[in-house]
Design a protein around this motif. Structure first.
Motif, PDB file in Angstrom:
ATOM      1  N   GLY A  43      -6.560   2.365   1.409  1.00 45.89           N
ATOM      2  CA  GLY A  43      -5.732   3.417   2.473  1.00 45.89           C
ATOM      3  C   GLY A  43      -5.610   4.626   1.264  1.00 45.89           C
ATOM      4  O   GLY A  43      -6.053   5.057   0.582  1.00 45.89           O
ATOM      5  N   MET A  44      -4.115   4.797   1.449  1.00 45.65           N
ATOM      6  CA  MET A  44      -3.504   5.866   0.680  1.00 45.65           C
ATOM      7  C   MET A  44      -3.430   5.340  -0.936  1.00 45.65           C
ATOM      8  O   MET A  44      -2.563   4.290  -1.050  1.00 45.65           O
ATOM      9  CB  MET A  44      -2.367   6.292   1.399  1.00 45.65           C
ATOM     10  N   LYS A  77       2.887  12.749  -1.670  1.00 46.15           N
ATOM     11  CA  LYS A  77       3.810  12.917  -0.497  1.00 46.15           C
ATOM     12  C   LYS A  77       5.278  12.571  -0.799  1.00 46.15           C
ATOM     13  O   LYS A  77       6.086  13.115  -0.292  1.00 46.15           O
ATOM     14  CB  LYS A  77       3.293  11.751   0.562  1.00 46.15           C
ATOM     15  N   ILE A 113       5.743   4.378   0.995  1.00 49.98           N
ATOM     16  CA  ILE A 113       6.448   5.758   1.528  1.00 49.98           C
ATOM     17  C   ILE A 113       7.567   5.361   2.641  1.00 49.98           C
ATOM     18  O   ILE A 113       8.762   5.726   2.469  1.00 49.98           O
ATOM     19  CB  ILE A 113       5.638   6.740   2.048  1.00 49.98           C
ATOM     20  N   THR A 114       7.409   4.343   3.418  1.00 46.30           N
ATOM     21  CA  THR A 114       8.171   4.057   4.525  1.00 46.30           C
ATOM     22  C   THR A 114       9.675   3.518   3.664  1.00 46.30           C
ATOM     23  O   THR A 114      10.613   3.766   4.119  1.00 46.30           O
ATOM     24  CB  THR A 114       7.556   3.057   5.513  1.00 46.30           C
ATOM     25  N   ALA A 139       0.241   8.909  -2.415  1.00 45.68           N
ATOM     26  CA  ALA A 139       1.572   8.571  -2.022  1.00 45.68           C
ATOM     27  C   ALA A 139       2.559   9.060  -3.019  1.00 45.68           C
ATOM     28  O   ALA A 139       3.589   9.563  -2.392  1.00 45.68           O
ATOM     29  CB  ALA A 139       1.742   6.967  -1.996  1.00 45.68           C
ATOM     30  N   ASP A 142       0.796  -1.256   0.120  1.00 44.59           N
ATOM     31  CA  ASP A 142      -0.095   0.074   0.092  1.00 44.59           C
ATOM     32  C   ASP A 142       0.900   1.098  -0.015  1.00 44.59           C
ATOM     33  O   ASP A 142       2.220   1.274   0.115  1.00 44.59           O
ATOM     34  CB  ASP A 142      -0.845   0.127   1.103  1.00 44.59           C
ATOM     35  N   GLU A 191       1.197   3.950   2.279  1.00 48.36           N
ATOM     36  CA  GLU A 191       1.944   4.072   3.489  1.00 48.36           C
ATOM     37  C   GLU A 191       3.311   3.096   3.577  1.00 48.36           C
ATOM     38  O   GLU A 191       4.188   3.777   3.869  1.00 48.36           O
ATOM     39  CB  GLU A 191       1.035   3.781   4.514  1.00 48.36           C
ATOM     40  N   GLN A 192       2.985   1.907   3.452  1.00 44.34           N
ATOM     41  CA  GLN A 192       4.376   0.946   3.276  1.00 44.34           C
ATOM     42  C   GLN A 192       5.306   1.473   2.326  1.00 44.34           C
ATOM     43  O   GLN A 192       6.498   1.497   2.514  1.00 44.34           O
ATOM     44  CB  GLN A 192       3.863  -0.288   3.130  1.00 44.34           C
TER      45      GLN A 192
END
Length: 151
Positions: free
Chosen positions: A88-89, A97, A69-70, A94, A64, A66-67
């Motif tokens: 989610g995002m 961001k 981006i991390t 993403a 996803d 978020e993962q």
């Protein structure tokens, strides 16, 4: 999406001479060249990862935004393939961001989607992505997009 959908996604078509990588110059990645695949489909991530690893790339996978981006912040990949529709995002959020973050703003992003409409391609430009790749795609297209984005 059933098996037939995934078959269509990765089916082999008879290549023409100009599209066949066997007739084109191959780019040998330098050691550590990393590509991040962000897609909620485990099958898509796995198949793309296998293609990349077979050609000498290091492939990271995220389920996803978020993962993704991390992992992008932690590993600083050379390129990101980002799906649009994810829980989610989504891929556009993403990508925005990543583009606004000093640590990740220089990483090229290629948006991948089964939706080929002009609105999706318009959002690609607005988010600062490097390009768009429609699903289904062939191995040759994956590497043409990758090579044009990072070499």
């Amino acid at each position: 999406m059933g098996f037939s959908g995934f078959y269509r996604l990765f089916r082999r078509r008879r290549p023409t001479a100009d599209k066949d990588r066997r007739h084109n110059r191959r780019v040998i990645p330098s050691e550590g060249t990393t590509v991040l695949i962000v897609d909620d489909s485990r099958t898509v991530r796995r198949v793309m990862g296998i293609m990349l690893r077979q050609s000498g790339y290091r492939a990271l996978e995220a389920a996803d935004g978020e993962q993704g981006i991390t992992l992008a912040r932690r590993h600083k990949p050379n390129l990101i393939f980002m799906d649009v529709m994810m829980p989610g995002m989504d891929g556009f959020q993403a990508t925005r961001k990543l583009q606004m973050d000093v640590q990740t703003q220089d990483i090229p992003v290629i948006i991948i989607s089964g939706n080929r409409q002009a609105t999706v391609q318009n959002w690609v430009e607005k988010t600062g992505a490097k390009g768009f790749m429609a699903k289904p795609f062939e191995r040759g297209e994956l590497f043409r997009r990758l090579e044009s984005a990072i070499y």
